[in-house]
Design an enzyme around this catalytic site. Structure first.
Site, PDB file in Angstrom:
ATOM      1  N   TYR A  97    -147.631 -27.280 -33.991  1.00 50.69           N
ATOM      2  CA  TYR A  97    -147.335 -27.917 -32.525  1.00 50.69           C
ATOM      3  C   TYR A  97    -146.130 -27.547 -32.306  1.00 50.69           C
ATOM      4  O   TYR A  97    -145.217 -26.713 -33.032  1.00 50.69           O
ATOM      5  CB  TYR A  97    -147.430 -29.337 -32.598  1.00 50.69           C
TER       6      TYR A  97
ATOM      7  N   GLU B 287    -144.583 -26.976 -44.875  1.00 50.81           N
ATOM      8  CA  GLU B 287    -145.190 -28.329 -45.145  1.00 50.81           C
ATOM      9  C   GLU B 287    -146.084 -28.239 -46.339  1.00 50.81           C
ATOM     10  O   GLU B 287    -146.975 -27.413 -46.608  1.00 50.81           O
ATOM     11  CB  GLU B 287    -145.991 -28.737 -43.973  1.00 50.81           C
TER      12      GLU B 287
ATOM     13  N   ALA C  11    -136.608 -38.314 -43.817  1.00 52.02           N
ATOM     14  CA  ALA C  11    -136.251 -39.011 -44.815  1.00 52.02           C
ATOM     15  C   ALA C  11    -137.448 -39.472 -45.834  1.00 52.02           C
ATOM     16  O   ALA C  11    -137.414 -39.599 -46.944  1.00 52.02           O
ATOM     17  CB  ALA C  11    -135.277 -40.398 -44.481  1.00 52.02           C
ATOM     18  N   ARG C  12    -138.733 -39.894 -45.303  1.00 51.20           N
ATOM     19  CA  ARG C  12    -139.863 -40.512 -45.696  1.00 51.20           C
ATOM     20  C   ARG C  12    -140.637 -39.534 -46.725  1.00 51.20           C
ATOM     21  O   ARG C  12    -141.473 -39.825 -47.424  1.00 51.20           O
ATOM     22  CB  ARG C  12    -140.530 -41.227 -44.927  1.00 51.20           C
TER      23      ARG C  12
ATOM     24  N   ASN D  20    -134.435 -32.699 -36.995  1.00 52.14           N
ATOM     25  CA  ASN D  20    -135.128 -31.611 -36.998  1.00 52.14           C
ATOM     26  C   ASN D  20    -135.562 -31.332 -35.375  1.00 52.14           C
ATOM     27  O   ASN D  20    -136.447 -30.375 -35.185  1.00 52.14           O
ATOM     28  CB  ASN D  20    -136.238 -31.378 -37.861  1.00 52.14           C
TER      29      ASN D  20
ATOM     30  N   ARG E 267    -137.947 -42.087 -41.147  1.00 55.62           N
ATOM     31  CA  ARG E 267    -137.775 -40.707 -40.921  1.00 55.62           C
ATOM     32  C   ARG E 267    -136.538 -40.070 -40.432  1.00 55.62           C
ATOM     33  O   ARG E 267    -136.142 -39.048 -40.943  1.00 55.62           O
ATOM     34  CB  ARG E 267    -138.981 -40.266 -39.804  1.00 55.62           C
TER      35      ARG E 267
ATOM     36  N   HIS F 156    -140.759 -29.465 -45.851  1.00 56.53           N
ATOM     37  CA  HIS F 156    -141.275 -31.171 -45.470  1.00 56.53           C
ATOM     38  C   HIS F 156    -142.508 -31.251 -46.223  1.00 56.53           C
ATOM     39  O   HIS F 156    -142.934 -30.324 -47.114  1.00 56.53           O
ATOM     40  CB  HIS F 156    -141.519 -30.603 -43.860  1.00 56.53           C
TER      41      HIS F 156
END
Length: 426
Positions: free
Chosen positions: A362, A385, A182-183, A256, A239, A308
C-alpha cells in the site's frame, strides 16, 4: 544516566496505559483478491464494525490473506458484513489474549553474564535484549563493537551492534533496524538470532567468515524501545512511540511515517489517535532523529533494511508514490529483489512478494526505507515483512528466521559486490 532521566520516567509513568485485554477478541483471516481488495481497503479507512483492526492489509492487485481482529461485541456484525459481501474467510483465533499469553508461557528470564543460557527461540523484553547484547559483544569483542545510536523519548538507549570481522578498509556497510513498530515481536527476535549466528559461526564457518569480512553489519535490535516496553507490560498491540501529542489525549507517533521524505503525504494519518499518525513534524520523535542522525554521521551505508512483521514481503522504494524510481536504480533494485527472494525460497519454499512498497502492499509516506533511498542515496534500501502473525508462538522463530537470514546473507553479497551501491542521482 542523564539528569533528565527521572523527570522523563515520571512523565512516562503518568502516560503509561492501563492493561489492555484482548480476551475473546477474534482474529479473522480474509482472502483478498482484486475484487475484494477494494472493499477491504474501504473498510480499513472507514470500518463498518467498531474496533476492526487490520493486522495485515490487502496487497495491491494480488491475492493475499488479510488478518483482521475484532472485539467480542463486533464478532457477529463482522460475520454478517463478510457474508453480505461474498468474502471468503475463516476465523483463526477466538481468544487473542490467550494466544498472547502462550507467547511467553514458560519463558526463562535471561540473566546478565549467562550467555550460554540465552534462548534464541523465545521472545525477550528490551532489558534482556540489552543484557544479551552487552554479553555477546564482550564474548566476541575482537570482531564486533557496541554502537550508541541515541535515546528514546523515555530515555531508553538505542543500543546497536556493529559486526566488522577483520576490519579491513574499504568495506561496504549495511544497517538493519528491527522493531520500529513495537508490537512486531518477531522483528527483534530475528535480529538477535541473525547476529548471534554470525558471531558464533565466524570462527568455524568459512562462508560466514568471508561474508562478515566483506561487509560491515550494524544491527539496531529495538528501534522503538518505549513502545516495545509497553507491549510487554500493558498493551501487547501497541505500535507507536510514547511521546505525547499537543492538544490530544492520544499518545505516540508512527515512527515509520515520521521520516522527512514525503512526510505527511498520502499513506499516513494526520489524526494523533491513528496508528499511522505521522507526528507534529518530520523527525519529531527522538527515535527517528537518533536513527537518521546515526545513518548520516556514520555513513555512507550501501545497504539498509527495515524489518517488520508480518506478510512475506521484500520491498523497495517507493512507498509514497506509485511512480517507480529512476529506471537504472529500479532495475538494480529488482535484480537484488529476485536474488534475495530466491534465497529465501530455497530454505523451505516460502515465496516472498517483492517490488516497490506502494505496489506490493500500500501507499506509505514518510517511511524510513524511502528516506534512506531518496534523501541518503542508499540504493539498496528495503522494507521487509516477515512470515507469521502478531500471535505467532516463539516456535515461529526457528521456522521463519533461517529463511530470511538466507535472504539477508544474499543481500549482503549483492551490496558487497556492487561497483557503486549508491543511488545514481544522489
Amino acid at each position: 544516566m542523564r539528569c533528565a532521566l527521572l523527570a522523563s520516567l515520571a512523565l512516562a509513568a503518568l502516560a503509561a496505559p492501563d492493561h489492555v485485554s484482548y480476551r475473546d477478541h477474534h482474529l479473522f483471516n480474509v482472502r483478498s483478491d482484486q475484487k475484494v481488495s477494494g472493499f477491504l481497503r474501504k473498510e480499513a479507512d472507514s470500518p463498518s464494525v467498531s474496533g476492526m483492526d487490520f493486522w495485515m492489509e490487502p496487497m495491491k492487485d494480488k491475492a493475499s490473506d488479510v488478518h483482521i481482529s475484532i472485539p467480542p461485541e463486533g464478532v457477529q456484525a463482522m460475520h454478517a458484513l463478510l457474508k453480505k459481501n461474498n468474502v471468503t474467510y475463516t476465523v483463526m483465533d477466538t481468544d487473542i489474549e490467550r494466544s498472547f499469553g502462550a507467547q511467553t508461557a514458560g519463558r526463562k528470564v535471561y540473566r546478565r553474564g549467562r550467555l550460554q543460557e540465552f534462548d534464541y527461540f523465545q521472545y525477550h523484553p528490551y532489558e534482556e535484549i540489552i543484557d544479551w547484547l552487552r554479553d555477546i559483544q564482550a564474548e566476541y569483542s575482537s570482531i564486533c563493537e557496541l554502537v550508541h545510536i541515541g535515546w528514546s523519548y523515555e530515555e531508553r538507549e538505542l543500543l546497536g551492534l556493529k559486526i566488522f570481522g577483520d576490519a579491513r578498509p574499504g568495506k561496504k556497510s549495511v544497517l538493519t533496524n528491527y522493531g520500529i513498530h513495537a508490537r512486531e515481536w518477531l522483528s527483534p527476535a530475528t535480529g538477535v538470532y541473525m547476529a548471534g549466528q554470525l558471531l558464533q559461526n565466524y570462527g568455524s564457518d568459512t562462508a560466514t567468515r568471508n561474508l562478515v569480512n566483506a561487509v560491515n553489519m550494524t544491527f539496531l535490535f529495538v528501534t522503538n524501545p518505549d513502545g516495545y516496553h509497553v507491549t510487554w507490560t500493558s498493551d501487547r498491540m501497541w505500535r507507536k512511540t510514547r511521546s505525547p501529542n499537543a492538544g490530544s489525549s492520544c499518545i505516540g507517533t508512527d515512527p515509520n511515517r515520521n521520516f522527512a521524505l514525503a512526510w505527511s503525504e498520502p499513506g499516513a494519518s494526520s489524526n494523533p489517535c491513528s496508528d499511522s499518525y505521522y507526528g507534529s513534524a518530520p523527525f519529531s520523535e527522538a527515535e527517528t532523529r537518533s536513527l537518521s542522525n546515526y545513518l548520516i554521521e556514520k555513513g555512507p551505508f550501501q545497504g539498509y533494511i527495515d524489518v517488520h512483521c508480518c506478510g512475506n514481503m521484500w520491498m523497495t522504494p517507493w512507498g509514497y508514490s506509485y511512480t517507480p524510481p529512476p529506471l537504472a536504480d529500479f532495475d538494480e533494485q529488482m535484480v537484488m529483489n529476485v536474488r534475495v527472494t530466491e534465497a529465501i525460497k530455497s530454505v523451505r519454499g516460502t515465496q516472498y512478494a517483492f517490488g516497490p512498497i506502494s505496489e506490493v502492499i500500500y501507499q506509505a509516506s514518510g517511511s524510513t526505507a524511502d528516506w534512506a533511498y531518496g534523501d541518503e542515496g542508499i540504493l539498496y534500501s528495503v522494507a521487509v515483512e516477515l512470515s507469521g502473525s502478531f500471535t505467532s508462538p516463539p516456535s515461529i522463530i526457528g521456522e521463519t528466521v533461517p529463511e530470511v537470514f538466507a535472504g539477508y546473507k544474499e543481500f549482503c553479497v549483492v551490496v558487497a559486490t556492487h561497483d557503486d551501491a549508491r543511488q545514481k542521482h544522489k
